[in-house]
Design a protein around this motif. Sequence first.
Motif, PDB file in Angstrom:
ATOM      1  N   PRO A  94      86.912  21.904  64.440  1.00 18.95           N
ATOM      2  CA  PRO A  94      89.143  22.403  63.740  1.00 18.95           C
ATOM      3  C   PRO A  94      87.968  24.761  63.967  1.00 18.95           C
ATOM      4  CG  PRO A  94      88.966  20.525  63.071  1.00 18.95           C
ATOM      5  CD  PRO A  94      87.905  20.493  63.672  1.00 18.95           C
ATOM      6  N   ARG A  95      87.237  24.559  62.897  1.00 21.22           N
ATOM      7  CA  ARG A  95      86.462  25.653  63.205  1.00 21.22           C
ATOM      8  C   ARG A  95      85.945  26.364  64.711  1.00 21.22           C
ATOM      9  NH1 ARG A  95      82.309  24.459  59.430  1.00 21.22           N
ATOM     10  NH2 ARG A  95      83.831  24.150  57.864  1.00 21.22           N
TER      11      ARG A  95
ATOM     12  N   TYR B 272      71.412  32.385  66.264  1.00 22.26           N
ATOM     13  CA  TYR B 272      71.163  32.010  64.735  1.00 22.26           C
ATOM     14  C   TYR B 272      71.867  31.065  64.926  1.00 22.26           C
ATOM     15  CZ  TYR B 272      70.409  36.549  63.793  1.00 22.26           C
ATOM     16  OH  TYR B 272      69.773  38.133  63.178  1.00 22.26           O
ATOM     17  N   GLU B 273      72.369  29.920  63.550  1.00 22.59           N
ATOM     18  CA  GLU B 273      72.870  28.671  64.149  1.00 22.59           C
ATOM     19  C   GLU B 273      74.372  29.639  63.116  1.00 22.59           C
ATOM     20  OE1 GLU B 273      70.296  28.601  61.969  1.00 22.59           O
ATOM     21  OE2 GLU B 273      69.141  27.314  62.141  1.00 22.59           O
ATOM     22  N   TRP B 274      75.422  28.443  63.145  1.00 25.11           N
ATOM     23  CA  TRP B 274      76.455  29.586  63.158  1.00 25.11           C
ATOM     24  C   TRP B 274      77.200  28.381  61.000  1.00 25.11           C
ATOM     25  CZ3 TRP B 274      82.459  28.641  64.398  1.00 25.11           C
ATOM     26  CH2 TRP B 274      83.683  29.358  64.080  1.00 25.11           C
ATOM     27  N   GLN B 275      76.636  28.958  60.258  1.00 23.04           N
ATOM     28  CA  GLN B 275      77.092  27.629  58.740  1.00 23.04           C
ATOM     29  C   GLN B 275      76.910  29.027  58.018  1.00 23.04           C
ATOM     30  OE1 GLN B 275      73.531  25.173  59.079  1.00 23.04           O
ATOM     31  NE2 GLN B 275      71.978  27.292  58.337  1.00 23.04           N
ATOM     32  N   TYR B 276      77.428  28.345  57.004  1.00 22.12           N
ATOM     33  CA  TYR B 276      78.035  29.143  55.764  1.00 22.12           C
ATOM     34  C   TYR B 276      79.298  30.410  55.831  1.00 22.12           C
ATOM     35  CZ  TYR B 276      73.149  27.815  54.294  1.00 22.12           C
ATOM     36  OH  TYR B 276      72.134  27.366  54.062  1.00 22.12           O
ATOM     37  N   PRO B 277      79.767  29.776  54.804  1.00 18.21           N
ATOM     38  CA  PRO B 277      81.224  30.297  55.177  1.00 18.21           C
ATOM     39  C   PRO B 277      80.766  31.614  54.949  1.00 18.21           C
ATOM     40  CG  PRO B 277      81.318  28.762  53.195  1.00 18.21           C
ATOM     41  CD  PRO B 277      80.183  28.395  54.263  1.00 18.21           C
ATOM     42  N   VAL B 278      80.128  32.518  53.899  1.00 16.20           N
ATOM     43  CA  VAL B 278      79.759  33.875  54.014  1.00 16.20           C
ATOM     44  C   VAL B 278      79.317  34.784  55.558  1.00 16.20           C
ATOM     45  CG1 VAL B 278      77.521  34.602  52.610  1.00 16.20           C
ATOM     46  CG2 VAL B 278      78.998  36.058  53.057  1.00 16.20           C
ATOM     47  N   ALA B 279      78.749  33.762  56.224  1.00 10.28           N
ATOM     48  CA  ALA B 279      77.804  34.421  57.569  1.00 10.28           C
ATOM     49  C   ALA B 279      78.596  34.387  58.913  1.00 10.28           C
ATOM     50  CB  ALA B 279      76.449  33.731  57.357  1.00 10.28           C
ATOM     51  N   ARG B 280      79.921  32.770  58.402  1.00  9.18           N
ATOM     52  CA  ARG B 280      80.214  33.248  60.167  1.00  9.18           C
ATOM     53  C   ARG B 280      81.131  34.176  60.634  1.00  9.18           C
ATOM     54  NH1 ARG B 280      81.564  28.257  57.238  1.00  9.18           N
ATOM     55  NH2 ARG B 280      79.687  26.283  58.043  1.00  9.18           N
ATOM     56  N   PRO B 281      82.290  34.137  60.080  1.00 13.49           N
ATOM     57  CA  PRO B 281      82.765  35.996  60.396  1.00 13.49           C
ATOM     58  C   PRO B 281      81.754  36.623  60.908  1.00 13.49           C
ATOM     59  CG  PRO B 281      82.980  35.263  57.799  1.00 13.49           C
ATOM     60  CD  PRO B 281      82.415  33.828  58.149  1.00 13.49           C
ATOM     61  N   LEU B 282      80.835  37.190  60.175  1.00 13.67           N
ATOM     62  CA  LEU B 282      80.346  38.123  60.651  1.00 13.67           C
ATOM     63  C   LEU B 282      79.400  37.891  61.726  1.00 13.67           C
ATOM     64  CD1 LEU B 282      78.912  38.666  56.583  1.00 13.67           C
ATOM     65  CD2 LEU B 282      80.031  40.059  58.489  1.00 13.67           C
TER      66      LEU B 282
ATOM     67  N   LEU C  79      68.565  30.395  59.388  1.00 10.48           N
ATOM     68  CA  LEU C  79      69.930  30.659  57.943  1.00 10.48           C
ATOM     69  C   LEU C  79      69.360  30.348  56.627  1.00 10.48           C
ATOM     70  CD1 LEU C  79      72.632  31.958  59.710  1.00 10.48           C
ATOM     71  CD2 LEU C  79      70.620  33.235  59.285  1.00 10.48           C
ATOM     72  N   ASP C  80      69.411  28.715  57.131  1.00  9.14           N
ATOM     73  CA  ASP C  80      68.620  27.742  55.406  1.00  9.14           C
ATOM     74  C   ASP C  80      67.379  28.728  54.741  1.00  9.14           C
ATOM     75  OD1 ASP C  80      70.339  26.011  56.042  1.00  9.14           O
ATOM     76  OD2 ASP C  80      69.204  25.100  57.018  1.00  9.14           O
ATOM     77  N   ALA C  81      66.229  29.621  55.596  1.00 12.32           N
ATOM     78  CA  ALA C  81      65.350  29.953  55.206  1.00 12.32           C
ATOM     79  C   ALA C  81      65.697  31.554  54.314  1.00 12.32           C
ATOM     80  CB  ALA C  81      64.233  30.937  55.594  1.00 12.32           C
ATOM     81  N   LEU C  82      67.086  31.946  54.138  1.00 13.44           N
ATOM     82  CA  LEU C  82      67.696  32.875  53.835  1.00 13.44           C
ATOM     83  C   LEU C  82      68.583  32.345  52.733  1.00 13.44           C
ATOM     84  CD1 LEU C  82      68.775  35.574  56.991  1.00 13.44           C
ATOM     85  CD2 LEU C  82      66.292  35.705  55.314  1.00 13.44           C
ATOM     86  N   HIS C  83      69.100  31.476  52.951  1.00 17.65           N
ATOM     87  CA  HIS C  83      70.637  31.701  51.961  1.00 17.65           C
ATOM     88  C   HIS C  83      69.417  30.433  50.309  1.00 17.65           C
ATOM     89  CE1 HIS C  83      73.963  28.965  49.712  1.00 17.65           C
ATOM     90  NE2 HIS C  83      74.291  29.902  50.648  1.00 17.65           N
TER      91      HIS C  83
ATOM     92  N   ARG D  45      70.404  33.235  47.723  1.00 17.79           N
ATOM     93  CA  ARG D  45      69.513  34.057  47.394  1.00 17.79           C
ATOM     94  C   ARG D  45      71.074  35.042  46.923  1.00 17.79           C
ATOM     95  NH1 ARG D  45      67.642  35.676  51.163  1.00 17.79           N
ATOM     96  NH2 ARG D  45      66.153  36.790  50.596  1.00 17.79           N
ATOM     97  N   PRO D  46      70.859  35.847  45.993  1.00 13.80           N
ATOM     98  CA  PRO D  46      71.546  36.727  45.740  1.00 13.80           C
ATOM     99  C   PRO D  46      71.541  38.770  47.118  1.00 13.80           C
ATOM    100  CG  PRO D  46      70.002  37.251  44.004  1.00 13.80           C
ATOM    101  CD  PRO D  46      69.682  36.250  44.968  1.00 13.80           C
ATOM    102  N   THR D  47      70.836  38.130  47.738  1.00 12.50           N
ATOM    103  CA  THR D  47      70.942  39.084  49.094  1.00 12.50           C
ATOM    104  C   THR D  47      70.821  38.418  50.341  1.00 12.50           C
ATOM    105  OG1 THR D  47      68.692  39.255  49.408  1.00 12.50           O
ATOM    106  CG2 THR D  47      68.901  40.637  47.913  1.00 12.50           C
ATOM    107  N   PHE D  48      72.087  37.216  50.310  1.00 15.61           N
ATOM    108  CA  PHE D  48      72.266  36.482  51.734  1.00 15.61           C
ATOM    109  C   PHE D  48      72.586  37.505  52.499  1.00 15.61           C
ATOM    110  CE2 PHE D  48      74.518  33.703  53.842  1.00 15.61           C
ATOM    111  CZ  PHE D  48      73.777  33.240  54.999  1.00 15.61           C
ATOM    112  N   ARG D  49      74.221  37.835  51.828  1.00 12.81           N
ATOM    113  CA  ARG D  49      75.332  38.558  52.558  1.00 12.81           C
ATOM    114  C   ARG D  49      75.077  39.623  52.944  1.00 12.81           C
ATOM    115  NH1 ARG D  49      78.749  42.097  53.384  1.00 12.81           N
ATOM    116  NH2 ARG D  49      80.867  41.727  54.345  1.00 12.81           N
ATOM    117  N   ASP D  50      73.884  40.624  51.932  1.00 12.75           N
ATOM    118  CA  ASP D  50      73.417  41.710  53.294  1.00 12.75           C
ATOM    119  C   ASP D  50      72.775  41.367  54.199  1.00 12.75           C
ATOM    120  OD1 ASP D  50      75.285  42.877  51.114  1.00 12.75           O
ATOM    121  OD2 ASP D  50      72.982  43.409  49.959  1.00 12.75           O
TER     122      ASP D  50
END
Length: 195
Positions: free
Chosen positions: A153-154, A75-85, A45-49, A57-62
């Motif tokens: 905790p997460r 995947y690694e479970w990282q980045y606030p926008v990615a974790r819940p998805l 995911l670092d490569a996408l972020h 990157r503006p397309t990261f969430r998409d």
Amino acid sequence: MPILKWSDPLPGRPKRVLVAGATGAGNSRLARQVAARFALPYVELDALHHGPQWQPRPTFRDDIVALAAVDEWVYEWQYPVARPLLAERADALIFLDLPRWLVTSRIVRRTLRRSLHRTELWNGLREPPLRTILNDPDHIIRWAIRTHPEHAPRVRALAEQRPELPIVWLSARREIEGWTGALAAWPPDTVNREG
């Protein structure tokens, strides 16, 4: 489902696996091992972020929405926008809950090595000069130390939200080695069958 120890078997072949842990815990390495063992696709995911100048990157969430929708992945479970998805679709999570001193020593060694060798990381990015640790509060070493306590905790919160989700909690190098050893010993018919 209770949280699993390194010696507890997974309830079946996972198809969508998250690997969680502090920066420097070995998340990417373990994610690659799990992907190889279960013949699952893996994307770092670092490569996408990270885009130019370390900006997201503006397309990261998409990108994450598209990746989460696929039937099989690691995947690694990282980045606030990615974790819940990703957590919504995962059918297993492996948590590397290693001590702060250990992950800090790893991140320092890794950062020094990458910086001295000017290693390209993602999208042309390289570690910034080492002196930036003094004035950049988000320097990777300072950030890793500061955010280390946030991971357990997460994961506990996710265990409450998704009690059916198998979570393997690994708290020492020997537990990781034991778990990956057991993973390597899974019978091929268990690995290749549809889960």
